[in-house]
Design a protein around this motif. Structure first.
Motif: not given
Ligand code: PEP
Ligand code: MG
Length: 768
Positions: A83-99
């Protein structure tokens, strides 16, 4: 894959547009996406406008109990990040993302792959659409493209649903009088005609247009049931008659369709349901609209193409019943509130005459824009008007008190006492200013340094003539002949036209009356001469139509010439001209009409003939045109639309329709200079001449005549009398050096205030 995605997408779009409420839209969407993309999870988070948090609104795959409960701030989680970046986010593994943050109640710990796309409407993030999967993998490009496309579709639906109150914006509910509208709920459109109004809504319905029928409480349930049954019986006998008439020509399976129709109308089908709704308190038309809409929705969502088609049958039946219901309501019986604000889905010039003038205080149109012809006529009648209020839930507003702000195009539903008082104050101020301006009637439009500026009027309605003379008009610069054509059932005959035109010529004689030949097409349709085009403003319009139909053109010109007999004040003007041969062709026709009438023994003369400069091509041919004709008149409404490539009728681009755009000003100045080189008079009859600031600029540019709606004439006269030509010249020089339309407009407003003419600019409005 691409083909199936496309069909899924089509299906979603179709379902989304017919779903009854936003919750169903969201549920349907997550289900379809999850199935189409073979993901474990699909969820939608929407931004709550009050708490500014993303709330889980629908999910397939996560814990449904979490819907409406779980929320994230824009700085929390990968969803917040999308929402904040207003662009798509495509992650292989979301659980290791800092956010990443783990939301226990959703049960999402099992999922790794994450694709989130923002849901954006008009630059604003409304929410986030997410898909998740167990495995660790990046979603591929086509999956991302698919989700972005669905999200774009969804955005418009969500924004519309929030705005129309078919859902309340998350966390903003106020219960009021059985209907849910927040206090001072504001719906924004486009300015149509200036002024404010406080009044009661009356919804104008087109004959047999079921979708625009409002809800109304049934005054007498038994009577409503009776009306409905009568209408039903009439439709049944219509269908039987058609069926009999076609009996010879149809195969038996085709013939069976009529039986299907009849069955649909039976008590255990449509009829019974409508009757139930009437018993529940809605009037017959409203009950019919509800039931038909439900069936159409159900049929449209079906997989089977044959059954989907049945939606059309239901709609058709609904229309038939409605037209019978409307038949037995006598229009004389309609009681309009004392202060009626007429609301229409698509306000047409013909509707303006619906309500008696002493009861009509405001007009609202859901479609159209500030330069649509309905708005132009409303300005001429002096009725505050809002156009293009696209999100207005008008079928639920019948009888409600609303405030209308025609300066900004806003409508306030469920107004508070404070807001009513504030607008009431503006109403009183406006009345005082108008009374002050009335004293100008017999004074000349002359600047303080003695420059005399002829002020003429644009007319079309019968009532315009009297109003114009009352306001001290010195001539008619544009008589829109299509207006009387629009309020009839077929082309008026030569004799009828003669009588209509004579009224204008006689009332104004010896002052000049400029009659424009029929200018239909664009947003001006004749009910009996439909023109269906993809690009009506670039299509068969104005002179193009009449040159293709010399029989219509000749009759019109003959009627004009005959009407002017004995007055000698007629001028003929040609609209939408783009090239020389159109002028030559039209001139030939005019000569022919003159000759014919002379041969018939009438003492007619060829009147002055002029041409309108409304398209860029004409701008550059002004000088050549001027050699051929007797006068030039600029139609700045169309010229602005064609120069800026902005549809004058489309509320979505209304913000770009800028009469003070530097390019428009340059062109207007150029045309005046070109005409003068040929010593031909040049006038302007677009709406810009009706704006006091614009009028001063046009005077300085050298326009010989300003023609405007009669309602604004006193204001323009006041501006001219309040300044000198020298000052207007300085104003023009400054403005011509400026780059920005809005800055120019603002500069004109401040300059008028500095000249002591602040009462001619827009008042300071509440609710801004
Ligand atoms: C114009 O285009 O400016 C004009 C006067 O004509 P209409 O508004 O009727 O198109
Ligand atoms: Mg025009």
């Amino acid at each position: 894959m691409a083909a199936t995605m496309l069909s899924v997408l089509r299906k979603i779009v179709q379902e989304v547009s017919t779903a009854p409420d936003l919750d169903s839209v969201l549920d349907l969407t997550v289900r379809r996406i999850q199935r189409a993309m073979h993901t474990q999870v699909c969820s939608i988070y929407l931004l709550d406008t009050i708490s500014q948090r993303y709330v889980l609104m629908a999910t397939q795959g996560l814990n449904v109990e979490a819907v409406g409960q779980v929320s994230l701030s824009p700085t929390e989680g990968v969803v917040g990040l999308v929402g904040q970046r207003a662009e798509p986010l495509n992650l292989e593994d979301a659980s290791v993302h800092p956010s990443y943050i783990y939301l226990k109640s959703t049960g999402e710990e099992r999922y790794h792959a994450f694709l989130g796309v923002p849901i954006i409407h008009q630059g604003e993030v409304l929410g986030v659409l997410v898909v998740q999967q167990n495995e660790r993998r990046r979603f591929d490009e086509s999956e991302e493209a698919f989700l972005v496309t669905v999200s774009a579709q969804l955005a418009g639906v969500i924004a519309h649903a929030e705005a129309t109150g078919s859902i309340q914006p998350v966390g903003n509910n106020v219960e009021n009088g059985g209907e849910r509208f927040a206090q001072d709920r504001r719906f924004s459109g486009v300015a149509g005609a200036p002024g404010v109004a406080i009044g009661q809504v009356f919804v104008a319905t087109l004959p047999a247009d079921l979708e625009t029928v409002p809800d109304k409480p049934a005054k007498d349930v038994d009577k409503e049931l009776e009306r409905f049954n009568t209408a039903l019986e009439a439709v049944r006998s219509d269908i039987r008659a058609v069926s009999r008439n076609l009996a010879q020509r149809l195969r038996s399976d085709e013939q069976a369709l009529f039986d299907v129709y009849l069955r649909m109308l039976e008590d255990n089908a449509l009829a019974g349901q409508v009757a139930d709704r009437i018993r529940a308190g809605n009037w017959a038309q409203g009950a019919l609209r509800e039931v038909v809409a439900e069936h159409v929705r159900e049929f449209s969502a079906m997989d089977d193409a044959y059954l989907r088609e049945r939606a059309t049958d239901i709609r058709d039946l609904g229309r038939r019943v409605l037209s019978h219901l409307q038949e037995n309501v006598n229009s004389q019986d309609v009681e309009y509130p004392d202060k009626t604000i007429l609301v229409a889905d698509d306000l047409s010039p013909a509707m303006l005459g619906l309500v008696p003038e002493d009861k009509l205080v405001g007009l609202v149109s859901v479609s159209g824009s500030g330069n649509s012809h309905a708005a132009i006529l409303a300005r001429s009648m002096g009725i505050p008007t809002a156009m293009g209020v696209v999100d207005l839930p008008f079928t639920r507003l019948e009888g409600r008190e609303v405030i209308l702000d025609g300066y900004t195009g806003r409508v306030y539903v469920n107004p508070s006492d404070d807001l009513k008082n504030a607008f009431g104050e503006i109403l009183r101020e406006e009345q005082m200013i108008a009374a002050g301006l009335e004293t100008l009637r017999d004074l000349p439009a002359q600047t303080t340094d003695g420059y005399r500026m002829p002020l003429w009027v644009n007319t079309g309605l019968v009532s315009d003539v009297e109003r114009s003379l009352e306001r001290g008009a010195e001539g008619i610069g544009l008589y829109r002949t299509e207006i009387p054509f629009m309020t009839r059932d077929f082309f008026p005959s030569e004799q009828e036209q003669l009588q209509i035109y004579r009224r204008q010529l006689e009332a104004f004689a010896p002052r000049p009356v400029t009659m424009r030949t029929l200018d239909v097409g664009g947003d001006k349709a004749l009910p009996y001469f439909p023109i269906e085009e993809d690009n009506p403003f670039l299509g068969w319009r104005g002179i193009r139509v009449t040159l293709d139909h010399p029989e219509i053109f000749l009759v019109q010109v003959r009627a004009m010439l005959r009407a002017a007999l004995g007055f000698g004040n007629l001028r003929i003007m040609l609209p939408m001209v783009t090239s020389m041969h159109e002028i030559e062709e039209a001139s030939k026709q005019i000569d022919r009409a003159v000759r014919e009438l002379q041969e018939e023994g009438l003492d007619v003369e060829r009147p002055p003939v002029g041409v309108m400069v409304e398209v860029p091509a004409a701008v550059y041919l002004t000088r050549r045109f001027a050699r051929k004709v007797d006068f030039i008149s600029v139609g700045s409404n169309d010229l602005t639309q064609y120069l800026l490539a902005v549809d004058r009728n489309n509320p979505r681009v209304a913000g770009l329709y800028a009469p003070y755009h530097p390019a428009v000003l340059r062109v207007l100045h150029f045309v005046a200079q070109e005409a003068r080189k040929e010593h031909k008079p040049v006038s302007i009859c677009g709406e810009m001449a009706a704006d006091p600031g614009g009028a001063l600029l046009l005077m300085a540019m050298g326009y010989d005549v300003l023609s405007m709606n009669s309602n604004n004439l006193p204001k323009v006269k006041s501006a001219i009398r309040g300044t000198s030509l020298a000052k207007a010249n300085t104003l023009l020089q400054r403005v011509m050096r400026m780059d920005d339309a809005e800055a120019i407009h603002e500069y004109l407003r401040t300059s008028l205030k500095d000249m002591g003419l602040g009462n001619l600019t827009r008042p300071v409005l509440p609710g801004r």
